[in-house]
Motif scaffolding. Sequence first.
Motif, PDB file in Angstrom:
ATOM      1  N   ILE A 119       6.828 -11.360  -2.754  1.00  0.00           N
ATOM      2  CA  ILE A 119       5.425 -11.242  -2.348  1.00  0.00           C
ATOM      3  C   ILE A 119       4.796 -12.617  -2.157  1.00  0.00           C
ATOM      4  CG2 ILE A 119       3.139 -10.502  -3.139  1.00  0.00           C
ATOM      5  CD1 ILE A 119       4.590  -8.135  -4.524  1.00  0.00           C
ATOM      6  N   ILE A 120       5.066 -13.535  -3.073  1.00  0.00           N
ATOM      7  CA  ILE A 120       4.536 -14.902  -2.952  1.00  0.00           C
ATOM      8  C   ILE A 120       5.046 -15.559  -1.668  1.00  0.00           C
ATOM      9  CG2 ILE A 120       4.572 -17.223  -3.957  1.00  0.00           C
ATOM     10  CD1 ILE A 120       2.747 -15.259  -5.387  1.00  0.00           C
ATOM     11  N   GLY A 121       6.339 -15.390  -1.373  1.00  0.00           N
ATOM     12  CA  GLY A 121       6.893 -15.944  -0.138  1.00  0.00           C
ATOM     13  C   GLY A 121       6.234 -15.360   1.102  1.00  0.00           C
ATOM     14  N   GLY A 122       5.954 -14.050   1.067  1.00  0.00           N
ATOM     15  CA  GLY A 122       5.283 -13.409   2.199  1.00  0.00           C
ATOM     16  C   GLY A 122       3.882 -13.941   2.410  1.00  0.00           C
ATOM     17  N   PHE A 123       3.140 -14.110   1.317  1.00  0.00           N
ATOM     18  CA  PHE A 123       1.783 -14.652   1.421  1.00  0.00           C
ATOM     19  C   PHE A 123       1.796 -16.086   1.959  1.00  0.00           C
ATOM     20  CE2 PHE A 123       0.079 -11.355  -1.614  1.00  0.00           C
ATOM     21  CZ  PHE A 123      -0.872 -10.862  -0.731  1.00  0.00           C
ATOM     22  N   ILE A 265       3.245 -12.561  20.517  1.00  0.00           N
ATOM     23  CA  ILE A 265       4.503 -12.355  19.798  1.00  0.00           C
ATOM     24  C   ILE A 265       4.392 -12.772  18.337  1.00  0.00           C
ATOM     25  CG2 ILE A 265       6.919 -13.075  19.641  1.00  0.00           C
ATOM     26  CD1 ILE A 265       7.016 -13.189  22.652  1.00  0.00           C
ATOM     27  N   THR A 266       3.887 -13.976  18.070  1.00  0.00           N
ATOM     28  CA  THR A 266       3.765 -14.411  16.676  1.00  0.00           C
ATOM     29  C   THR A 266       2.707 -13.583  15.937  1.00  0.00           C
ATOM     30  OG1 THR A 266       2.135 -16.156  17.174  1.00  0.00           O
ATOM     31  CG2 THR A 266       4.481 -16.751  17.259  1.00  0.00           C
ATOM     32  N   GLY A 267       1.667 -13.155  16.670  1.00  0.00           N
ATOM     33  CA  GLY A 267       0.662 -12.305  16.046  1.00  0.00           C
ATOM     34  C   GLY A 267       1.224 -10.942  15.684  1.00  0.00           C
ATOM     35  N   PHE A 268       2.023 -10.373  16.575  1.00  0.00           N
ATOM     36  CA  PHE A 268       2.635  -9.070  16.313  1.00  0.00           C
ATOM     37  C   PHE A 268       3.601  -9.161  15.139  1.00  0.00           C
ATOM     38  CE2 PHE A 268       5.480  -5.453  17.673  1.00  0.00           C
ATOM     39  CZ  PHE A 268       4.541  -4.457  17.493  1.00  0.00           C
ATOM     40  N   HIS A 269       4.376 -10.249  15.105  1.00  0.00           N
ATOM     41  CA  HIS A 269       5.294 -10.435  13.982  1.00  0.00           C
ATOM     42  C   HIS A 269       4.516 -10.692  12.692  1.00  0.00           C
ATOM     43  CE1 HIS A 269       7.850 -12.866  11.263  1.00  0.00           C
ATOM     44  NE2 HIS A 269       8.757 -11.975  11.607  1.00  0.00           N
ATOM     45  N   GLY A 270       3.455 -11.481  12.775  1.00  0.00           N
ATOM     46  CA  GLY A 270       2.638 -11.746  11.603  1.00  0.00           C
ATOM     47  C   GLY A 270       2.035 -10.471  11.035  1.00  0.00           C
ATOM     48  N   PHE A 271       1.639  -9.558  11.928  1.00  0.00           N
ATOM     49  CA  PHE A 271       1.121  -8.261  11.478  1.00  0.00           C
ATOM     50  C   PHE A 271       2.187  -7.493  10.708  1.00  0.00           C
ATOM     51  CE2 PHE A 271       0.790  -3.670  12.347  1.00  0.00           C
ATOM     52  CZ  PHE A 271      -0.418  -3.401  11.705  1.00  0.00           C
ATOM     53  N   HIS A 272       3.432  -7.572  11.172  1.00  0.00           N
ATOM     54  CA  HIS A 272       4.529  -6.912  10.464  1.00  0.00           C
ATOM     55  C   HIS A 272       4.735  -7.528   9.081  1.00  0.00           C
ATOM     56  CE1 HIS A 272       5.507  -5.008  14.286  1.00  0.00           C
ATOM     57  NE2 HIS A 272       6.475  -4.336  13.693  1.00  0.00           N
ATOM     58  N   VAL A 273       4.683  -8.855   9.018  1.00  0.00           N
ATOM     59  CA  VAL A 273       4.871  -9.520   7.721  1.00  0.00           C
ATOM     60  C   VAL A 273       3.747  -9.140   6.759  1.00  0.00           C
ATOM     61  CG1 VAL A 273       5.036 -11.742   6.534  1.00  0.00           C
ATOM     62  CG2 VAL A 273       6.121 -11.452   8.758  1.00  0.00           C
ATOM     63  N   PHE A 274       2.507  -9.174   7.262  1.00  0.00           N
ATOM     64  CA  PHE A 274       1.365  -8.828   6.413  1.00  0.00           C
ATOM     65  C   PHE A 274       1.479  -7.383   5.919  1.00  0.00           C
ATOM     66  CE2 PHE A 274      -2.980  -7.159   5.882  1.00  0.00           C
ATOM     67  CZ  PHE A 274      -3.440  -8.031   4.899  1.00  0.00           C
ATOM     68  N   SER A 275       1.888  -6.485   6.815  1.00  0.00           N
ATOM     69  CA  SER A 275       2.065  -5.076   6.415  1.00  0.00           C
ATOM     70  C   SER A 275       3.150  -4.972   5.346  1.00  0.00           C
ATOM     71  CB  SER A 275       2.449  -4.222   7.623  1.00  0.00           C
ATOM     72  OG  SER A 275       1.442  -4.274   8.619  1.00  0.00           O
ATOM     73  N   VAL A 277       4.034  -7.275   3.207  1.00  0.00           N
ATOM     74  CA  VAL A 277       3.517  -7.814   1.942  1.00  0.00           C
ATOM     75  C   VAL A 277       2.664  -6.768   1.228  1.00  0.00           C
ATOM     76  CG1 VAL A 277       1.988  -9.535   0.909  1.00  0.00           C
ATOM     77  CG2 VAL A 277       3.597 -10.215   2.691  1.00  0.00           C
ATOM     78  N   MET A 278       1.806  -6.083   1.980  1.00  0.00           N
ATOM     79  CA  MET A 278       0.951  -5.057   1.370  1.00  0.00           C
ATOM     80  C   MET A 278       1.781  -3.913   0.789  1.00  0.00           C
ATOM     81  SD  MET A 278      -2.177  -6.055   1.551  1.00  0.00           S
ATOM     82  CE  MET A 278      -1.471  -7.667   1.167  1.00  0.00           C
TER      83      MET A 278
END
Length: 325
Positions: A119-123, A265-275, A277-278
């Motif tokens: 989780i820390i790595g994801g944040f 592309i980076t925004g779409f991937h970032g959304f996946h990472v944030f999801s 993490v949650m």
Amino acid sequence: MATTVTTSAEGKTWGGGKEPMGISYGKMMMWFFIVSDALTFSGFLAAYGFSRFKFIETWPLADEVFTHFPFMHGVSAPMYYVAFMTFVLIFSSVTMVLAVDAGHQMKKNKVILYMFLTIIGGFIFVGSQAWEWKNFIKGEYGAVETKGGSILQFIDKDGKRIALGEFAADIPSERVADTKSKGIWFFGNETLPTYSVEEVVEGFKAHPEVLIRTEVIDPKTKKKITLSREESLKRIEGTQYVVEGANLVRNEYGQKLFADFFFFITGFHGFHVFSGVMINVLIFFNILLGTYDKRKSYEMVEKVGLYWHFVDLVWVFVFTFFYLV
């Protein structure tokens, strides 16, 4: 007469029959999602590759765009921070593997530790991506756009980029933005640049040591073409806009599509990472509450682990296509 469903050897049922390949329903659905999402990302990267090679001569060089590093203002560190972000995300994938393995062994405390590190790595990755977006949008040097849509950057005689503020003239004038509210519907950007076109042009003429570098890349040297002082004076006359940073309309780094694909592309991937993490946070709290100990199974950790590994793998492709190639 109703038929009775026969359970598998493990005493489980899967949609009214045996589990295919011994995989539970939840894991199978996660694999279906991963395959469909992989096709989506493949389409995005394919579109990026097509556009890049179509405009290969004016495509920005990643080494000249992503040069920032936190707390190192003014120091050129090409790709260093992107490499750090990649390391963090890959390391979080390792901790997720360890969490899944600890779950198989029913070692709750180890699962808690490794999930916390994941989780820390994801944040850290999500925060780093937001920081990278901020610098990309804000820009550092600035450029001008000609009436033909070409981007002109400014350098000194040593070939180093020069910010507009280092040579732009100070010409007092009242500047008003063209906006939709004034009936100019085709303008949506209400923020005026720091300097006007007149200030940049006059400042450039008053500094003979400043040269113009075009967005066109020389196929032999793999570097952007630098104009002579005489050629620079001719090209600067065609200036129409002052560009600072990048957005969906203009891009100081070069080809406009580069910024569009970067955000998408980076925004779409970032959304996946944030999801991810949650979801990891929710699973983490369930672990603390002992939910999976009571079930005698940490399969939920394994399922979210599949998603996390997929997100990491996608970033490897994004990193390779967008930053390295």
